[in-house]
Design a protein around this motif. Structure first.
Motif, PDB file in Angstrom:
ATOM      1  N   PRO A   5       0.871  -1.345   0.155  1.00 27.13           N
ATOM      2  CA  PRO A   5      -0.083   0.077   0.009  1.00 27.13           C
ATOM      3  C   PRO A   5       0.759   1.337   0.044  1.00 27.13           C
ATOM      4  O   PRO A   5       1.897   1.287   0.538  1.00 27.13           O
ATOM      5  CB  PRO A   5      -0.718  -0.058   1.423  1.00 27.13           C
ATOM      6  CG  PRO A   5      -0.168  -1.046   2.266  1.00 27.13           C
ATOM      7  CD  PRO A   5       0.511  -1.938   1.281  1.00 27.13           C
ATOM      8  N   ARG A   6       0.341   2.336  -0.651  1.00 27.10           N
ATOM      9  CA  ARG A   6       1.314   3.418  -0.916  1.00 27.10           C
ATOM     10  C   ARG A   6       0.769   4.810  -0.190  1.00 27.10           C
ATOM     11  O   ARG A   6       1.221   5.756  -0.338  1.00 27.10           O
ATOM     12  CB  ARG A   6       1.515   3.703  -2.401  1.00 27.10           C
ATOM     13  CG  ARG A   6       2.459   2.639  -2.884  1.00 27.10           C
ATOM     14  CD  ARG A   6       3.895   2.885  -2.178  1.00 27.10           C
ATOM     15  NE  ARG A   6       4.896   1.817  -2.544  1.00 27.10           N
ATOM     16  CZ  ARG A   6       6.207   1.657  -2.106  1.00 27.10           C
ATOM     17  NH1 ARG A   6       6.472   2.225  -1.042  1.00 27.10           N
ATOM     18  NH2 ARG A   6       6.785   0.618  -2.639  1.00 27.10           N
ATOM     19  N   ASP A   7      -0.382   4.602   0.340  1.00 30.28           N
ATOM     20  CA  ASP A   7      -0.886   5.639   1.290  1.00 30.28           C
ATOM     21  C   ASP A   7      -1.556   5.251   2.770  1.00 30.28           C
ATOM     22  O   ASP A   7      -1.762   3.804   2.622  1.00 30.28           O
ATOM     23  CB  ASP A   7      -2.120   6.561   0.483  1.00 30.28           C
ATOM     24  CG  ASP A   7      -3.559   5.609   0.008  1.00 30.28           C
ATOM     25  OD1 ASP A   7      -3.856   5.198   1.153  1.00 30.28           O
ATOM     26  OD2 ASP A   7      -3.509   5.144  -1.025  1.00 30.28           O
ATOM     27  N   PHE A   8      -1.864   6.060   3.488  1.00 28.80           N
ATOM     28  CA  PHE A   8      -2.215   5.540   4.998  1.00 28.80           C
ATOM     29  C   PHE A   8      -3.081   4.779   4.850  1.00 28.80           C
ATOM     30  O   PHE A   8      -3.397   3.782   5.637  1.00 28.80           O
ATOM     31  CB  PHE A   8      -2.092   6.903   5.715  1.00 28.80           C
ATOM     32  CG  PHE A   8      -2.351   6.116   7.248  1.00 28.80           C
ATOM     33  CD1 PHE A   8      -1.272   5.749   7.992  1.00 28.80           C
ATOM     34  CD2 PHE A   8      -3.410   6.496   7.970  1.00 28.80           C
ATOM     35  CE1 PHE A   8      -1.162   5.426   9.257  1.00 28.80           C
ATOM     36  CE2 PHE A   8      -3.695   6.236   9.127  1.00 28.80           C
ATOM     37  CZ  PHE A   8      -2.641   5.492   9.997  1.00 28.80           C
ATOM     38  N   GLU A   9      -4.244   5.292   4.088  1.00 24.41           N
ATOM     39  CA  GLU A   9      -5.640   4.561   4.262  1.00 24.41           C
ATOM     40  C   GLU A   9      -5.550   3.297   3.623  1.00 24.41           C
ATOM     41  O   GLU A   9      -6.309   2.269   4.087  1.00 24.41           O
ATOM     42  CB  GLU A   9      -6.870   5.646   3.445  1.00 24.41           C
ATOM     43  CG  GLU A   9      -7.226   6.596   4.373  1.00 24.41           C
ATOM     44  CD  GLU A   9      -7.507   6.443   5.729  1.00 24.41           C
ATOM     45  OE1 GLU A   9      -8.310   5.476   5.813  1.00 24.41           O
ATOM     46  OE2 GLU A   9      -7.150   7.167   6.406  1.00 24.41           O
ATOM     47  N   ALA A  10      -4.871   2.931   2.374  1.00 29.67           N
ATOM     48  CA  ALA A  10      -4.530   1.685   2.022  1.00 29.67           C
ATOM     49  C   ALA A  10      -3.897   0.671   2.920  1.00 29.67           C
ATOM     50  O   ALA A  10      -4.190  -0.533   3.072  1.00 29.67           O
ATOM     51  CB  ALA A  10      -3.862   1.803   0.639  1.00 29.67           C
ATOM     52  N   VAL A  77       5.214   6.036   3.686  1.00 24.57           N
ATOM     53  CA  VAL A  77       3.681   6.028   3.945  1.00 24.57           C
ATOM     54  C   VAL A  77       3.533   6.974   4.980  1.00 24.57           C
ATOM     55  O   VAL A  77       2.570   7.849   4.682  1.00 24.57           O
ATOM     56  CB  VAL A  77       3.292   4.824   4.007  1.00 24.57           C
ATOM     57  CG1 VAL A  77       1.535   4.882   4.178  1.00 24.57           C
ATOM     58  CG2 VAL A  77       3.354   3.804   2.484  1.00 24.57           C
ATOM     59  N   GLU A  80       4.329  10.675   4.260  1.00 22.01           N
ATOM     60  CA  GLU A  80       3.559  11.334   3.225  1.00 22.01           C
ATOM     61  C   GLU A  80       2.358  11.738   3.969  1.00 22.01           C
ATOM     62  O   GLU A  80       1.815  12.822   3.664  1.00 22.01           O
ATOM     63  CB  GLU A  80       3.302  10.481   1.974  1.00 22.01           C
ATOM     64  CG  GLU A  80       4.617  10.187   1.300  1.00 22.01           C
ATOM     65  CD  GLU A  80       4.111   9.465   0.058  1.00 22.01           C
ATOM     66  OE1 GLU A  80       3.068   8.872  -0.151  1.00 22.01           O
ATOM     67  OE2 GLU A  80       5.238   8.887  -0.797  1.00 22.01           O
ATOM     68  N   ARG A  81       1.892  10.760   4.895  1.00 20.49           N
ATOM     69  CA  ARG A  81       0.888  11.404   5.707  1.00 20.49           C
ATOM     70  C   ARG A  81       0.814  12.767   6.398  1.00 20.49           C
ATOM     71  O   ARG A  81      -0.037  13.557   6.664  1.00 20.49           O
ATOM     72  CB  ARG A  81       0.328  10.197   6.830  1.00 20.49           C
ATOM     73  CG  ARG A  81      -0.889  10.491   7.769  1.00 20.49           C
ATOM     74  CD  ARG A  81      -0.944   9.427   8.470  1.00 20.49           C
ATOM     75  NE  ARG A  81      -1.900   9.757   9.610  1.00 20.49           N
ATOM     76  CZ  ARG A  81      -1.906  10.327  10.566  1.00 20.49           C
ATOM     77  NH1 ARG A  81      -0.820  10.766  10.895  1.00 20.49           N
ATOM     78  NH2 ARG A  81      -2.886  10.765  11.300  1.00 20.49           N
TER      79      ARG A  81
END
Length: 299
Positions: A5-10, A77, A80-81
């Motif tokens: 996963p490349r973003d926090f929600e993912a 990840v 970026e958040r």
């Protein structure tokens, strides 16, 4: 292996999907990472391992379990958040030494900053639709039973007070005499359980949620993340990730969420009351009109 996963929600969704399939140590890392995303973003692997009470190799294994090349890849990840105004504070927290917290004034300032930052996060992250759904459930409930213990006890006690001030029947499941099972059994079919628990999830509160859900009662939960043992049992859930200073957790964001729910309920009940008042006024006006016309015909 699936792409990481490349973003926090993912990432959060991936951890929820793996819930129950991770080893005890990896689950411990997952809980810590979701509860302390700012710390993960700015800390070294060794420091995080110390804070999470696991060997550094466990964090590396955790990262590879999710498909990352290593911890540094996973940490991106979380970094970026943090893009935005919160990063400078996170850097200050990361660079502060434990000895700085020996001074009461420093402790006070740290708690204030932690509360402010956690409020900014919850303003962005709170699911407004879930909040509205919780208000609707409370409005339709005959009695609201509140389960909150240990660190969440003050939050639960205030919520009972707030609901009562609106005229809503509310009571605290206080487990007095270890009778939590009997207190849950006393819930009626139209009653709702509102539970509040955070890492380290009070076992008695978790049990109350399980008992109420098994009975078919509606369950509202305020907790910290989707891996919480009560999240999957809730009819509706509100996630509040609170800042920590050592062992102590700031209760400000959860209190704000509880107050928003109470005030929202008050306005919801007030709206209903106003509608009823208007309907009554129309009925009285029509009755007077009929009576007046009746007197006219008689004369």
């Amino acid at each position: 292996m699936d792409a990481p996963p490349r973003d926090f929600e993912a990432l959060r969704a991936a951890l929820v999907a793996r819930s129950g399939r991770l080893s005890k140590r990896l689950s411990q890392v997952a809980q810590f990472f979701l509860n302390h995303p700012e710390e993960v973003a700015v800390s070294t692997l060794v420091r995080l391992a110390d804070l999470a009470s696991v060997p550094p190799a466990t964090i590396t294994r955790f990262a590879k379990e999710l498909g990352f090349q290593g911890f540094a890849d996973l940490q991106l990840v979380f970094r970026e958040r943090l893009l935005g105004p919160r990063l400078p504070y996170a850097e200050r927290v990361s660079g502060a030494g434990d000895s700085d917290l020996d001074q009461p004034g420093v402790v006070f300032g740290s708690f204030v900053q932690a509360a402010v930052q956690s409020l900014l996060r919850i303003e962005e992250a709170l699911d407004r639709d879930q909040l509205a759904a919780c208000v609707e459930v409370l409005a339709a409930s005959e009695v609201v039973h509140v389960a909150a213990a240990r660190g969440a006890f003050g939050l639960g006690a205030y919520t009972v007070y707030g609901l009562g001030s609106l005229g809503r029947r509310a009571q605290l499941i206080d487990n007095l005499g270890a009778m939590r099972g009997m207190q849950v059994a006393a819930m009626g079919p139209g009653d709702t359980l509102l539970a509040m628990t955070f890492d380290d999830y009070t076992p008695e509160t978790v049990e109350v949620v399980r008992l109420a859900a098994a009975r078919g009662n509606r369950v509202l939960v305020i907790t910290d993340n989707a891996l919480s043992p009560v999240a999957g049992l809730a009819t509706h859930v509100l996630y509040v990730n609170e800042a920590r200073l050592g062992h102590f957790r700031s209760q400000v964001p959860a209190m704000v969420v509880a107050q928003a729910m109470i005030v929202g309920l008050g306005r919801r009940l007030g709206t209903v009351e106003n509608i009823h008042n208007r309907e009554n006024e129309k009925f009285v006006a029509s009755t007077r009109k009929l009576a007046k016309h009746g007197r006219g015909r008689t004369s």
